[in-house]
Motif scaffolding. Structure first.
Motif, PDB file in Angstrom:
ATOM      1  N   ASP A   1      41.195  49.183  48.536  1.00  0.00           N
ATOM      2  CA  ASP A   1      41.927  48.516  49.617  1.00  0.00           C
ATOM      3  C   ASP A   1      43.172  47.868  49.018  1.00  0.00           C
ATOM      4  O   ASP A   1      43.073  46.857  48.320  1.00  0.00           O
ATOM      5  CB  ASP A   1      41.045  47.465  50.294  1.00  0.00           C
ATOM      6  N   LEU A   2      44.332  48.439  49.293  1.00  0.00           N
ATOM      7  CA  LEU A   2      45.568  47.908  48.696  1.00  0.00           C
ATOM      8  C   LEU A   2      45.822  46.473  49.136  1.00  0.00           C
ATOM      9  O   LEU A   2      46.455  45.708  48.406  1.00  0.00           O
ATOM     10  CB  LEU A   2      46.756  48.812  49.055  1.00  0.00           C
ATOM     11  N   ASN A   3      45.315  46.074  50.288  1.00  0.00           N
ATOM     12  CA  ASN A   3      45.510  44.682  50.721  1.00  0.00           C
ATOM     13  C   ASN A   3      44.424  43.746  50.191  1.00  0.00           C
ATOM     14  O   ASN A   3      44.207  42.660  50.734  1.00  0.00           O
ATOM     15  CB  ASN A   3      45.591  44.589  52.243  1.00  0.00           C
ATOM     16  N   ARG A   4      43.760  44.165  49.134  1.00  0.00           N
ATOM     17  CA  ARG A   4      42.908  43.275  48.323  1.00  0.00           C
ATOM     18  C   ARG A   4      43.237  43.426  46.845  1.00  0.00           C
ATOM     19  O   ARG A   4      42.576  42.842  45.995  1.00  0.00           O
ATOM     20  CB  ARG A   4      41.417  43.609  48.526  1.00  0.00           C
ATOM     21  N   ASN A   5      44.268  44.211  46.545  1.00  0.00           N
ATOM     22  CA  ASN A   5      44.569  44.600  45.168  1.00  0.00           C
ATOM     23  C   ASN A   5      45.802  43.909  44.593  1.00  0.00           C
ATOM     24  O   ASN A   5      46.094  44.046  43.405  1.00  0.00           O
ATOM     25  CB  ASN A   5      44.729  46.133  45.117  1.00  0.00           C
ATOM     26  N   TYR A   6      46.528  43.148  45.400  1.00  0.00           N
ATOM     27  CA  TYR A   6      47.728  42.474  44.891  1.00  0.00           C
ATOM     28  C   TYR A   6      47.336  41.387  43.880  1.00  0.00           C
ATOM     29  O   TYR A   6      46.236  40.821  43.932  1.00  0.00           O
ATOM     30  CB  TYR A   6      48.516  41.837  46.040  1.00  0.00           C
TER      31      TYR A   6
END
Ligand code: 0X9
Ligand code: ZN
Length: 307
Positions: A135-140
């Motif tokens: 999930d890119l919106n948990r990877n920042y």
């Protein structure tokens, strides 16, 4: 052609071609960046910047927009394209906005996942890292792994093996940080009709909560005024805690106005399968609210970094 284009959703290669056509039609306004980095599967992540002449010589404030972080949230890509289109089409009648502002677009943050939603699984969310996506919106790289994300690779909110482990996260983060004059950024998602402000990772109010709330409430009020659609304006954590999100990264890195907008439909609608006839009205209400927000942000600067 524009009306036809926004009458339906489009595959990745068509969206790239559309931006190339926009650049060819408005070469003095649009700069097309064919690749700001590669995906897991080797696709290019493209971007575009839109600005007019520099009539004053002053440094222009920069606004950043992205869509399709989550592959199945198709309306987020259409809305970003609509914003790009409105900016260039409005220039002749009133050049003042683009002459005084630069707009930066990453319309498809997750091209691998987006392609996969067309070919294989319409409801795919994550990138295409093996074995089952991140999930890119948990990877920042902001409070990564500190709640509201999962260490389980099969989870839809899988955080990845490390902060900014994914090439997509690295590319769009570095691209964002390459702009010295950012004052606002919006990450478009769907669905639920929400205007979400920092923080996502903690219930503690952001230091700029008063101004952030004014901005978010103003966005929601402007959306409401266009088509009477109700959007709720709230801190991200009030929806649910999340860590490693783009909006917390943006806010913490640069202390800019940083929003995640969840587009149509509301909780009783068609979910991610928003009907194509909703693309135009959704985009119209968002365009109005973005214009309002740009004015608000320019008139109400946040304190300079660091936090
Ligand atoms: O969970 C998410 O990533 C977003 N919702 S979605 O249904 N599009 O997946 C909401 C994220 C909100 N939180 C922050 N932006 N911090
Ligand atoms: Zn999303």
């Amino acid at each position: 052609a524009t009306v036809d284009w926004f009458g339906d959703y489009h595959q990745l290669d068509e969206i790239v071609q559309w931006y190339q056509n926009l650049t060819a039609t408005y070469p003095n306004l649009v700069t097309f960046l064919p690749s700001i980095g590669k995906t897991v599967e080797g696709r290019d992540i493209f971007a575009a910047t839109i600005t007019g002449a520099n009539t004053t010589g002053a440094t222009k404030p920069q606004f950043f927009f992205q869509g399709l972080v989550h592959a199945r949230e198709w309306i987020s890509g259409s809305t970003v394209q609509w914003l790009s289109n409105q900016l260039v089409q409005g220039y002749a009648a009133d050049p003042s906005l683009l002459d005084s502002t630069e707009f930066i677009f990453v319309p498809v943050v997750n091209p691998d996942g987006y392609d996969y939603t067309w070919t294989t699984d319409r409801l795919w969310r994550k990138n295409r890292a093996l074995p089952s996506g991140v999930d890119l919106n948990r990877n920042y790289d902001d409070h990564w792994g500190q709640g509201g994300s999962s260490p389980d690779p099969t989870s839809d909110t899988y955080m990845g093996p490390s902060a900014a482990s994914e090439p997509e996260t690295q590319a769009v983060s570095a691209f964002f940080l390459s702009f010295p004059n950012l004052v606002g950024a919006i990450d478009f998602h769907s669905y639920s009709q929400l205007v979400l402000r920092p923080y996502g990772w903690t219930f503690a109010p952001a230091p700029d909560e008063t101004l952030n709330k004014q901005a978010g409430d103003g966005i929601a009020a402007t959306i409401l005024s266009v088509n009477q659609m109700q959007y709720v304006s709230e801190p991200s954590t009030d929806l649910y805690p999340t860590s490693g999100t783009s909006t917390d990264f943006w806010y913490t890195q640069r202390r800019i106005y940083s929003f995640c907008i969840e587009l149509r439909p509301n909780m009783t609608g068609q979910g991610f399968l928003l009907d194509r006839t909703q693309i135009v009205p959704t985009s119209q209400e968002i365009w109005s609210s973005v214009l309002w927000w740009v004015g608000f942000v320019k008139g109400n600067p946040l304190p300079v970094p660091p936090l």
